[in-house]
Every structure is written in structure tokens, then in C-alpha cells.
Scaffold this motif. Sequence first.
Motif, short mmCIF file in Angstrom:
data_model
loop_
_atom_site.label_atom_id
_atom_site.label_comp_id
_atom_site.label_asym_id
_atom_site.label_seq_id
_atom_site.Cartn_x
_atom_site.Cartn_y
_atom_site.Cartn_z
N SER A 104 0.83 -1.20 0.00
CA SER A 104 0.00 0.00 0.00
C SER A 104 0.87 1.26 0.00
N ARG A 105 0.86 1.95 -1.12
CA ARG A 105 1.60 3.22 -1.19
C ARG A 105 1.02 4.24 -0.23
N LEU A 106 -0.29 4.19 -0.09
CA LEU A 106 -0.96 5.13 0.81
C LEU A 106 -0.49 4.94 2.25
N ALA A 107 -0.45 3.69 2.71
CA ALA A 107 0.00 3.42 4.08
C ALA A 107 1.46 3.80 4.24
N LYS A 108 2.27 3.56 3.22
CA LYS A 108 3.68 3.94 3.29
C LYS A 108 3.82 5.46 3.40
N SER A 109 2.99 6.19 2.68
CA SER A 109 3.03 7.65 2.74
C SER A 109 2.64 8.14 4.13
N VAL A 110 1.61 7.54 4.70
CA VAL A 110 1.18 7.92 6.05
C VAL A 110 2.26 7.57 7.06
N LEU A 111 2.87 6.38 6.93
CA LEU A 111 3.94 5.97 7.84
C LEU A 111 5.12 6.93 7.76
N GLN A 112 5.51 7.32 6.56
CA GLN A 112 6.62 8.27 6.40
C GLN A 112 6.28 9.60 7.06
N TYR A 113 5.05 10.05 6.91
CA TYR A 113 4.63 11.31 7.53
C TYR A 113 4.73 11.20 9.05
N LEU A 114 4.26 10.08 9.59
CA LEU A 114 4.32 9.87 11.04
C LEU A 114 5.76 9.82 11.54
N GLN A 115 6.62 9.19 10.79
CA GLN A 115 8.02 9.09 11.21
C GLN A 115 8.71 10.45 11.17
N ARG A 116 8.31 11.30 10.25
CA ARG A 116 8.91 12.65 10.17
C ARG A 116 8.31 13.60 11.20
N ASN A 117 7.09 13.33 11.66
CA ASN A 117 6.36 14.22 12.57
C ASN A 117 5.79 13.47 13.76
N PRO A 118 6.63 12.84 14.58
CA PRO A 118 6.12 11.97 15.64
C PRO A 118 5.29 12.68 16.70
N GLY A 119 5.56 13.94 16.95
CA GLY A 119 4.87 14.63 18.02
C GLY A 119 3.69 15.47 17.57
N GLU A 120 3.35 15.35 16.32
CA GLU A 120 2.25 16.16 15.78
C GLU A 120 0.92 15.45 15.97
N ARG A 121 -0.08 16.20 16.37
CA ARG A 121 -1.43 15.65 16.42
C ARG A 121 -1.91 15.51 14.98
N ILE A 122 -2.17 14.29 14.59
CA ILE A 122 -2.52 14.01 13.20
C ILE A 122 -4.03 14.18 13.01
N VAL A 123 -4.37 14.97 12.04
CA VAL A 123 -5.76 15.20 11.68
C VAL A 123 -5.93 14.65 10.26
N THR A 124 -6.95 13.81 10.06
CA THR A 124 -7.10 13.17 8.76
C THR A 124 -7.30 14.19 7.64
N SER A 125 -7.93 15.29 7.95
CA SER A 125 -8.12 16.30 6.89
C SER A 125 -6.77 16.86 6.44
N ARG A 126 -5.83 17.01 7.36
CA ARG A 126 -4.50 17.49 6.99
C ARG A 126 -3.75 16.44 6.18
N LEU A 127 -3.88 15.16 6.59
CA LEU A 127 -3.26 14.08 5.82
C LEU A 127 -3.83 14.05 4.41
N ALA A 128 -5.14 14.16 4.31
CA ALA A 128 -5.79 14.14 3.00
C ALA A 128 -5.30 15.29 2.13
N GLN A 129 -5.19 16.45 2.73
CA GLN A 129 -4.71 17.62 2.00
C GLN A 129 -3.27 17.39 1.52
N MET A 130 -2.43 16.85 2.39
CA MET A 130 -1.04 16.57 2.04
C MET A 130 -0.95 15.57 0.88
#
Length: 153
Positions: A37-63
Motif C-alpha cells: 500500500s503506497r498510501l500506508a507507506k506515505s502515512v507511515l513516512q509522515y508519522l516518522q517525520r512528525n512523531p509529536g504532531e497531532r494528526i488530523v485526517t483532513s491534513r493528511l488528506a490535503q497533504m
Amino acid sequence: QKAELLSSSSNIASLSIDMLRDYTKRVADIRYGVGNSRLAKSVLQYLQRNPGERIVTSRLAQMLNMNRSYLCTRFHAETGKTIGEFITQVRIEKAKNMLATSSLSLVQISEYLAFSSQSHFQRVFKSIVGITPHEYRKSIAAGKSIQPAGPDA
């Protein structure tokens, strides 16, 4: 096979680094269930780069240049997990690593990983791992192996 074709030690060293990166990526893919899943890999990479950020799905979708609803539906179809479940899994794995390799307090770890509070962090950790973060740290220090809590736990 590639190593046998190489003639210089610097090329072999470069190949070994590439092999280690590939192995690490494959282990992470298995651990987090991202598979192909490229989508899951993209989300995982985002999480690894921003571990302390409160993740909002709308922001992920926008990204990812997607509609929020489509992102959630597609992510679940590709991984079998909701984005929230996936984020929690990644954060708990990071917490386990931090508990095993640092002397940070539970408050510091919970803040770093963007849990709403230390008590929330402890509840989530125990529900996934089967023991509290404090018990986990003690068992790691004692050299005991921890099995994740499963449906039978």
C-alpha cells in the motif's frame, strides 16, 4: 549475487548499506502491515517525520491531495485498519522503542508522541501491549521478552 560481481570494497560497502536499508524497510512494512500500500507507506513516512504532531485526517488528506472521506475509505480497504488504528500502532511501537532505549519519563514520552495525557498513553499502551509502560520498561531492563496482547489476552 550482486556482491560477487563487484570489484571494489567501496562498491561492496555501498551495496551492504543498500541491503540494510531494504531490509529495514521490509521489516517496517511487515511490522506496520503496510504491504504494497503506497498510501500506508506515505502515512507511515509522515508519522516518522512528525512523531509529536497531532494528526488530523483532513491534513493528511490535503497533504496527499485527496478527499478526506476517500482517504479513510481507501486506507481501510488497503490495510484493513482505520487511519486512527494505524497511527496508534505506530506510536505504540515508537513508545516501546523509547521505553527500551531511553530514560525519558512517561510524561515526556506521551507528550513527544502527542498523546492527550499520560493516563491516556498508559491506557492505550496497556490495551495494545498487555502491560503498562512502566512494567514494560522494567521487563526490558530485566531482559524478558514481551509478547503483544492479542485477542485471547
